[in-house]
Design an enzyme around this catalytic site. Structure first.
Site, PDB file in Angstrom:
ATOM      1  N   LYS A 108      -2.285  -4.224   6.814  1.00 14.11           N
ATOM      2  CA  LYS A 108      -3.484  -3.457   6.475  1.00 14.11           C
ATOM      3  C   LYS A 108      -4.627  -4.417   6.146  1.00 14.11           C
ATOM      4  O   LYS A 108      -4.427  -5.420   5.452  1.00 14.11           O
ATOM      5  CB  LYS A 108      -3.172  -2.554   5.281  1.00 14.11           C
ATOM      6  CG  LYS A 108      -4.218  -1.491   4.984  1.00 14.11           C
ATOM      7  CD  LYS A 108      -3.761  -0.607   3.821  1.00 14.11           C
ATOM      8  CE  LYS A 108      -4.787   0.443   3.464  1.00 14.11           C
ATOM      9  NZ  LYS A 108      -4.338   1.286   2.318  1.00 14.11           N
ATOM     10  N   SER A 134      -5.331   6.166   3.142  1.00 11.67           N
ATOM     11  CA  SER A 134      -6.193   5.225   3.822  1.00 11.67           C
ATOM     12  C   SER A 134      -5.479   4.386   4.874  1.00 11.67           C
ATOM     13  O   SER A 134      -6.097   3.913   5.813  1.00 11.67           O
ATOM     14  CB  SER A 134      -6.828   4.285   2.799  1.00 11.67           C
ATOM     15  OG  SER A 134      -5.842   3.484   2.158  1.00 11.67           O
ATOM     16  N   SER A 142      -1.888   6.401  -0.176  1.00 15.11           N
ATOM     17  CA  SER A 142      -2.359   5.774   1.063  1.00 15.11           C
ATOM     18  C   SER A 142      -1.275   5.150   1.934  1.00 15.11           C
ATOM     19  O   SER A 142      -1.546   4.771   3.075  1.00 15.11           O
ATOM     20  CB  SER A 142      -3.414   4.710   0.753  1.00 15.11           C
ATOM     21  OG  SER A 142      -4.620   5.326   0.393  1.00 15.11           O
TER      22      SER A 142
END
Lengths: 487, 497, 99
Positions: free
Chosen positions: A76, A151, A175
């Site tokens: 990420k 996210s 997330s």
């Protein structure tokens, strides 16, 4: 060899170790897959082909061994990676190459995993759909017209699209888990303090938790064991050894849950979940009962205040954490025409560099921390946090884990929740309590609703991450894994 | 700006009662910064003592320096404070380019130390200054202001920032408001800062040098009419010497009295002291100051000092400088004023060690407060760093006592020691500075001097012994100072008796 | 009644160093009002005697030893700077006592 991109991390690691395939071949296969599909999925913000092949070559030379040596991983973009662009999906950090790496990234490298690149996300991890990425959304491989969750939508979509067998996510309010749920993949949020935050670009420091994403529970546990454990560079890192999550996952995979008590949170029952989500969750619960588990209804009366408390605590901390993005030491600078003052340039930079959701949260947090409002908002939210923790502790006196759907609804179409920010926030209704408490939780695919994946959430006591892996692996053994339609 | 003549200080103090308060920042002398492992050396190349943490790179996290916590607790204990059993760091949020995170890691309503006091003495009278709190925080970086006049922020076109200092531990010491000092407020303020400096120096946690900024002082002042409520206070910054502490309070009392006389309201504001002019000018008005939005620092866990550890630190505190001075004054047999100048020169420990190395108190004090203090003053170098050690000074004095050096020669030897030529004995040998004790050579020189000065010799023979000095001088001249004056004098008197 | 006014939002934006546009102000004021009305629910909980939780790990006294670690080089430190000169970060003029 069968299609390398369809193999699990465990299978790939075994094949590489046994020289059935080289790490470079595995890396190349995934890079090829990314080239083939990522234009449509947009899971990656940056692909580091050169770095990946070099890392793979080191494994092939025998320089690094270990349970995940040679296995590709997607990271990420909120994780600092030395020399590799790191933006947190924000314009304010466009082009930034950190001069240092996050602890978990160093651990990934030391374990011989092969980082493929950086995945898309909502800007600064604020969002539940990746629609708030400054670089455009990620598309859900199950239906390219729908959100992949957020996210960490990029990491989850990369798994679902077979661009990577493993990925790193971060979970502040869901997330990791919510994207896992809506893409039919596994996402685990470790105990807060069980994985280092050093090098994780902070959103809400007291909630942020990095964790593993995978296509099956055992792979997630392996990745968890590689990145987890004490880190002296993170003051909130837990020094005690973490439980053996890999062994727990393997135990669970035998399909025996005799004597395990699952707590069903009464207060979650009426909360606007889609019927298809409820149905898939109920069926899975029955499957677990067939494996020997017992279901007990528990009451967590303060969970109803989790969402409001979260949307005070997280913005408050973010308003302070994001103050450092000022155009002085790194990142964007706007409006420096030689006449404007620093204050003006800073304000123009921050307005241009941050997206609307980030700005909303900064303003909200600034408000909640202001003198005169602090007690009513931030202070009260922290008390609610204590009450929620007590609810968890009380529940865990009666049961081993708590279970719920991961998210109330399946992947929604783009644009359907962006106009009303609070509608977006509801996506994290079931995941947020765990973050406020600090315990671990995992989302495991449990079925489909109208052809779209549904996630099953298992929440465990702090430092009992092994429990969620055991139950998660048992569920997986009962319901199987779910494959999206071909891209 | 008012054009009315300012009242005199005596005028002002006759009509108003001052209340003062002091906020002092002490930069700790730890090896590394408060929240990262960067060095803290003064004067390093810009931005070479920085890392992801103190540059506030995205993702970096702080870890507290144990030495910083310990030093803060020791300061708190030395100031008679209660030490918190549990407290947290807090974020003080405001934007400033010197401050990389745009918040300062500090403490808010949970200081590490609170409720203490410092006893100071002024002209033989004791005064107790209450300590409100002692807390730990971090320093900012430094900006160079370019394009304006003389590096001032006003008028500059740009600034250049160096973060080497950012994150160095700072301890803030806040007094309670001190009323009732009357006309002595400026002197007591100075006496307090002096005492504080001495205490902290004795702990060895900071070099507490105001001119280098490792001790910084803000002075709060307000005035009220007798019997009325305390007035609005101003905060004077940029007070960079002990003398300025006194001057800043004095000038602020005069300024505020003048305004109050005109019926003008005092506004709560920050003012800057000007060393050159001896007065203050306005800075930011506190009434429009930003809301700092303090909240507990989530990246640092609470500080909960073990009471046993605190007790240990307390037991190991050094002797309080004021009582140590009283004791030494007695031992050395000197006056309070002489002791004060020894303390001001930073010579207490040096003299103490010199005596411990075998010198007499008078001898030790003579060198440190005479020749060496003069050099320190001239060069601006600290006495402790002047180049001579207590051991060397003690050796020098022993050579004098043994008659191997006279005063003049000893000065020359000391010069050699300071210049790094070695220990006194070595310098003496190398420079050929030993006293001439060869009786034959001396007698010849004495006879020569008597022959060359028959008038003086006659006076001495008549019993005017004081005249011998002139002959001693003549002998010293022919022996180039290398004779012992007393021996020479004795020889002359013996010859002429 | 609105929980937060447009003027308050403008003030908060200034405090946060966000040069928001008039359009953003309009948009944010409405949205923040909705959010604030929802999160104000935390006030429903009677929590007078409840201690606040600031950290979810039960840790205290986490320290490191006072031992120097390598710093970045000056080049590394300045590598991301939008503007630098002579080993330092260059910034536009600072308003006096800006804070």
């Amino acid at each position: 060899m069968s299609d390398l991109t369809r193999m699990s991390a465990v299978e790939l690691a075994g094949a590489i170790k046994n020289k059935q395939v080289s790490a470079v071949e595995v890396a190349q296969a995934h890079l090829d897959r990314i080239s083939a599909v990522d234009e449509r999925v947009h899971a990656f913000l940056h692909v580091d082909a050169e770095g990946a092949l070099a890392a793979a070559a080191r494994v092939d030379k025998g320089e690094i061994t270990g349970p995940l040596a040679g296995v590709p991983v997607a990271v990420k973009d909120v994780i600092a990676t030395k020399g590799v662009p790191t933006t947190a999906a924000s314009k304010i950090l466009e082009g930034w190459r950190p001069p240092y790496s996050a602890t978990i990234y160093e651990r990934l490298q030391a374990a011989g995993t092969v980082p493929l690149g950086k995945t898309n996300m909502d800007e600064f991890a604020m969002g539940s759909s990746t629609e708030y990425s400054a670089y455009g959304p990620t598309n859900n491989p199950w239906d390219l017209g729908r959100i992949p969750g957020g996210s960490g939508g990029g990491s989850a979509a990369a798994l679902a699209a077979y661009e990577a067998p493993l990925a790193i996510g971060t979970d502040t309010g869901g997330s990791i888990r919510q994207p896992g749920a809506v893409t039919g993949t596994v996402g685990a949020k470790p105990t807060y303090g069980g994985t280092s935050r050093y090098g994780l670009i902070a959103f809400s420091s007291s909630l942020d938790t990095p964790g593993p994403c995978a296509r099956n529970v055992e792979d997630a546990a392996l990745l968890h064991s590689v990145i987890g454990g004490h880190d002296v560079r993170d003051s909130t890192s837990i020094p005690q050894p973490m439980p053996d999550v890999v062994a727990a996952a393997r135990l669970g995979a035998t399909g025996d849950l005799t004597g395990v008590k699952l707590g069903l949170v009464k207060e979650f029952a009426g909360d606007g979940s889609e019927p298809g989500v409820i149905a898939a969750f109920r069926e899975s619960l029955e499957a677990l009962v067939k494996l020997g588990a017992e279901v007990v209804e528990v009451s967590c009366p303060n969970f109803q205040y989790a969402l409001p408390a979260y949307y005070l605590i997280a913005p408050s901390e973010c308003s302070s954490n994001l103050a450092r993005f000022d155009g002085v030491r790194y990142g964007l600078r706007v409006g420096d025409d030689g006449n404007r003052s620093l204050e003006e340039v800073m304000s123009l930079t921050r307005d241009a560099g941050f997206g609307a959701e980030v700005k909303r949260r900064i303003i909200l947090g600034t408000y909640a921390l202001s003198s005169g409002y602090y007690d009513a908002y931030y202070g009260q939210a922290q008390k609610v946090r204590t009450l929620i923790t007590r609810d968890f502790e009380k529940a865990f006196e009666q049961v081993d884990v708590l279970v719920s759907p991961t998210t109330p609804f399946v992947a929604f179409p783009f644009g359907s929740r962006t106009s009303d920010p609070y509608q977006m926030y509801l996506a994290d209704l079931f995941t947020i309590p765990t973050n406020l408490y600090g315990g671990p939780a995992i989302s495991v695919p449990c079925g489909l609703s109208e052809g779209l994946p549904v996630g099953f959430q298992i929440m465990a006591p702090t430092m009992a991450d092994d429990r969620m892996y055991r139950v998660g692996a048992a569920l997986e053994s009962a319901v199987g894994t779910f494959t999206p339609p071909a891209l | 700006m008012t054009t009315t003549a300012l009242p005199t200080y005596e005028d002002a103090i006759a009509r108003f009662e001052p209340v003062i308060g002091l906020e002092t920042h002490v930069e700790l002398g730890t090896q590394t910064k408060m929240f990262c492992g960067c060095r803290t050396e003064f004067g390093a190349e810009p931005n070479t003592q920085v890392c992801p943490v103190c540059l506030a790179l995205p993702g970096a996290l702080p870890v507290a320096n144990r030495a910083g916590i310990e030093a803060t607790i020791r300061i708190g204990l030395a100031l008679n404070c209660d030490i918190a059993t549990w407290c947290r760091m807090a974020r003080k949020n405001y934007f400033y380019p010197d401050m990389p995170k745009n918040f300062q890691t500090s403490q808010y309503d949970e200081p590490l130390c609170a409720e203490g006091y410092v006893d100071v003495e002024y002209e033989g009278k004791p005064y107790r200054i209450g300590i409100e709190r002692v807390h730990l925080e971090e320093d900012t970086g430094k900006s160079l202001h370019v394009g304006g006049a003389t590096g001032r922020i006003q008028g500059a076109t740009e600034s250049l920032v160096d973060y080497n200092r950012a994150g160095i531990p700072l301890v803030e010491i806040v007094t309670k408001p001190v009323p009732g000092l009357g006309a002595l407020a400026p002197e007591i303020a100075k006496a307090y800062v002096t005492e504080l400096r001495d205490i902290i120096r004795s702990l060895g946690v900071s070099d507490v040098r105001m001119e280098q900024g490792s001790l910084r002082c803000d002075v709060n002042t307000s005035l009220n009419k007798p019997g009325e409520e305390w007035g609005t206070r101003t905060e004077t910054k940029n007070v960079n010497s002990l003398r300025s502490v006194e001057r800043a309070v004095r000038s602020e009392i005069i300024r505020q009295a003048s305004l109050l006389d005109e019926g003008t309201r005092i506004i709560q504001e920050t003012r800057h002291f000007h060393e050159d002019r001896g007065d203050t000018s306005p800075g930011r008005s506190k009434e429009t100051a930003t809301d700092y939005r303090y909240f507990p620092e989530p990246d640092l866990v609470p500080i909960a000092p073990d009471p046993a550890w605190v007790a240990e630190l307390k037991a190991a505190l050094p002797e309080r400088p004021s009582s140590k001075r009283a004791r030494l004054r007695e031992d050395w047999g000197i006056s309070e004023i002489d002791m004060q100048s020894v303390a001001n020169a930073g010579a207490v420990e040096l003299i103490e060690e010199t005596i411990a190395a075998g010198a007499s108190p008078a001898g030790a004090r003579k060198w440190w407060m005479g020749e060496l203090a003069r050099r320190a003053n001239e060069t601006g170098i600290d006495l402790a760093d002047i180049g001579a050690t207590p051991l060397q000074v003690a050796e020098l004095q022993k050579l004098v006592d043994a008659g191997k050096l006279n005063d003049k020669l000893a000065r020359a030897v000391l010069e050699g020691v300071v210049a790094g030529e070695g220990d006194p004995a070595a310098v003496m040998a190398a420079r050929g500075l030993e006293v001439v004790n060869d009786e034959g050579a001396l007698t010849a020189a004495v006879d020569e001097a008597i022959a060359a000065n028959p008038d003086i010799a006659a006076k001495i023979r008549e019993g005017k012994v004081a005249a011998a000095g002139a002959l001693v001088g003549a002998v010293m001249k022919t022996t180039r100072g290398q004779a012992d004056a007393k021996t020479v004098r004795d020889l002359i008197l013996a010859r002429l008796s | 009644m609105a929980a937060i006014s447009r003027e308050e939002v403008a003030h908060l934006a200034r405090l946060s160093r966000l040069a928001v546009t008039e359009q953003e102000l309009d948009q944010f004021a409405g949205q923040l009002d909705v959010i604030l009305q929802s999160v104000a629910r935390v006030g429903e909980v009677a929590a007078d005697d409840i201690p606040p939780t600031s950290h979810s790990v039960p840790l205290t006294n986490v320290y490191r030893d006072d031992v120097p670690q390598p710093s970045l080089t000056q080049d590394e430190a300045l590598s991301g700077a939008p503007d630098a000169f002579d080993g330092r970060f260059r910034v536009p003029r600072i308003l006096d006592e800006e804070a």
